[in-house]
Design a protein around this motif. Structure first.
Motif, mmCIF file in Angstrom:
data_model
loop_
_atom_site.group_PDB
_atom_site.id
_atom_site.type_symbol
_atom_site.label_atom_id
_atom_site.label_comp_id
_atom_site.label_asym_id
_atom_site.label_seq_id
_atom_site.Cartn_x
_atom_site.Cartn_y
_atom_site.Cartn_z
ATOM 1 N N ASN A 2 0.826 -1.204 0.000
ATOM 2 C CA ASN A 2 0.000 0.000 0.000
ATOM 3 C C ASN A 2 0.864 1.259 0.000
ATOM 4 O O ASN A 2 2.047 1.234 0.308
ATOM 5 C CB ASN A 2 -0.964 0.001 1.193
ATOM 6 N N ASN A 3 0.209 2.380 -0.344
ATOM 7 C CA ASN A 3 0.941 3.640 -0.499
ATOM 8 C C ASN A 3 1.659 4.094 0.773
ATOM 9 O O ASN A 3 2.829 4.486 0.714
ATOM 10 C CB ASN A 3 -0.008 4.739 -0.990
ATOM 11 N N PRO A 4 0.997 4.089 1.951
ATOM 12 C CA PRO A 4 1.689 4.539 3.165
ATOM 13 C C PRO A 4 2.927 3.707 3.503
ATOM 14 O O PRO A 4 3.954 4.253 3.916
ATOM 15 C CB PRO A 4 0.616 4.409 4.254
ATOM 16 N N GLN A 5 2.845 2.385 3.316
ATOM 17 C CA GLN A 5 3.995 1.530 3.628
ATOM 18 C C GLN A 5 5.151 1.782 2.673
ATOM 19 O O GLN A 5 6.317 1.863 3.080
ATOM 20 C CB GLN A 5 3.585 0.059 3.577
ATOM 21 N N ILE A 10 10.509 4.233 1.537
ATOM 22 C CA ILE A 10 11.346 5.163 0.772
ATOM 23 C C ILE A 10 12.002 6.169 1.703
ATOM 24 O O ILE A 10 13.197 6.468 1.586
ATOM 25 C CB ILE A 10 10.513 5.874 -0.306
ATOM 26 N N ILE A 11 11.225 6.712 2.625
ATOM 27 C CA ILE A 11 11.769 7.685 3.585
ATOM 28 C C ILE A 11 12.903 7.066 4.391
ATOM 29 O O ILE A 11 13.957 7.683 4.602
ATOM 30 C CB ILE A 11 10.652 8.206 4.508
ATOM 31 N N GLU A 12 12.713 5.831 4.825
ATOM 32 C CA GLU A 12 13.754 5.155 5.609
ATOM 33 C C GLU A 12 15.001 4.904 4.768
ATOM 34 O O GLU A 12 16.127 5.028 5.261
ATOM 35 C CB GLU A 12 13.210 3.845 6.163
ATOM 36 N N GLU A 13 14.816 4.558 3.479
ATOM 37 C CA GLU A 13 15.963 4.328 2.606
ATOM 38 C C GLU A 13 16.721 5.632 2.354
ATOM 39 O O GLU A 13 17.961 5.651 2.341
ATOM 40 C CB GLU A 13 15.508 3.725 1.271
ATOM 41 N N LEU A 14 15.996 6.728 2.189
ATOM 42 C CA LEU A 14 16.639 8.030 2.005
ATOM 43 C C LEU A 14 17.412 8.432 3.262
ATOM 44 O O LEU A 14 18.542 8.934 3.184
ATOM 45 C CB LEU A 14 15.595 9.097 1.670
ATOM 46 N N ALA A 28 5.924 11.585 -1.996
ATOM 47 C CA ALA A 28 4.515 11.248 -2.194
ATOM 48 C C ALA A 28 4.448 9.987 -3.044
ATOM 49 O O ALA A 28 5.263 9.799 -3.951
ATOM 50 C CB ALA A 28 3.767 12.390 -2.868
ATOM 51 N N VAL A 29 3.468 9.117 -2.760
ATOM 52 C CA VAL A 29 3.350 7.840 -3.467
ATOM 53 C C VAL A 29 1.906 7.616 -3.900
ATOM 54 O O VAL A 29 0.976 7.848 -3.130
ATOM 55 C CB VAL A 29 3.804 6.667 -2.569
ATOM 56 N N ASP A 30 1.741 7.177 -5.142
ATOM 57 C CA ASP A 30 0.413 6.837 -5.656
ATOM 58 C C ASP A 30 0.546 5.613 -6.547
ATOM 59 O O ASP A 30 1.017 5.701 -7.678
ATOM 60 C CB ASP A 30 -0.177 8.013 -6.443
ATOM 61 N N ASP A 31 0.175 4.455 -6.033
ATOM 62 C CA ASP A 31 0.186 3.201 -6.788
ATOM 63 C C ASP A 31 1.547 2.916 -7.414
ATOM 64 O O ASP A 31 1.658 2.576 -8.584
ATOM 65 C CB ASP A 31 -0.893 3.241 -7.878
ATOM 66 N N GLY A 32 2.595 3.074 -6.626
ATOM 67 C CA GLY A 32 3.941 2.772 -7.085
ATOM 68 C C GLY A 32 4.626 3.902 -7.828
ATOM 69 O O GLY A 32 5.811 3.808 -8.152
ATOM 70 N N GLY A 58 8.909 -2.120 -5.037
ATOM 71 C CA GLY A 58 7.553 -1.594 -5.229
ATOM 72 C C GLY A 58 7.516 -0.294 -5.998
ATOM 73 O O GLY A 58 6.446 0.137 -6.440
ATOM 74 N N VAL A 59 8.667 0.353 -6.189
ATOM 75 C CA VAL A 59 8.719 1.608 -6.947
ATOM 76 C C VAL A 59 8.648 1.289 -8.439
ATOM 77 O O VAL A 59 9.469 0.533 -8.963
ATOM 78 C CB VAL A 59 10.009 2.395 -6.637
#
Length: 216
Positions: A2-5, A10-14, A28-32, A58-59
């Protein structure tokens, strides 16, 4: 996923990437589909932020909207950026001497010229993008044509088969005159997609790659 996960991953990887100051980056994320916005202090950070994002499972695509915002005291005149770029290219043993020309306008650096191999073109861009004062890089370095289309296609297919990361049977390759390569097919992740591109560019004579390989 899902988008929040996915956004949190991504935030954690950055945050995990030491070369990036993430305080000015928004995700921001919308369906990958990922949108990176905000600002960073160097062009190298902008590039590294995009690379870090691609590492996250998932990206599917990235809209890169990060701006390079130099602190006033770190702004550098175009002539100084140009001089530094010429010097760093001259010191780089991977880039043929005098093969690459440099143009700078308002902090944006354009590379032109001609080299024999794609790794030389990529190495030239890698060398200059870390320079202080660079807001962006346009790589217009051309590759010198050398081989017929049929030979290029055979070399690419052979290279794909050698790569352990790539299922060569899932990739289709077409080559037109002038070294223009079209690839399509399916891969499981971004690393595999990059491996396909590296295999294609490793073939001498490749001038341009149209990559339509999809991540499942």
């Amino acid at each position: 996923m899902n988008n929040p996960q996915l956004r949190q991953n991504i935030i954690e990887e950055l945050d995990f990437e030491p070369s990036i100051d993430t305080s000015g980056i928004a995700v921001a994320v919308d369906d990958g589909i990922v949108t990176l916005s905000g600002h960073v202090g160097t062009y190298a950070e902008k590039v590294n932020a995009e690379r870090a994002t691609w590492r996250v499972k998932g990206v599917k695509a990235i809209a890169q909207e990060i701006k390079v915002r130099l602190p006033f005291e770190k702004k550098v005149n175009d002539d100084e950026v140009a001089r530094r770029a010429v010097d760093i290219l001259a010191w780089n043993t991977w880039v043929p001497r005098d093969a690459v020309k440099v143009r700078v306008s308002n902090g944006w650096l354009t590379l032109t010229g001609s080299v024999k191999w794609d790794y030389q073109r990529r190495e030239a861009e890698k060398a200059v993008r870390k320079l202080s004062g660079v807001l962006g890089v346009t790589n217009e370095i051309a590759l010198a044509p050398a081989i017929q289309a049929t030979d290029i296609r055979q070399r690419i297919n052979d290279a794909l088969k050698r790569h352990a990361e790539v299922e060569a049977g899932r990739i289709r390759v077409d080559v037109s005159d002038g070294g223009h390569v079209h690839i399509e097919g399916d891969v499981d992740n971004w690393d595999e997609r990059q491996a396909v591109e590296r295999a294609v560019w490793s073939a001498p004579g490749v001038q341009f790659v149209e990559d339509r390989v999809r991540i499942l």
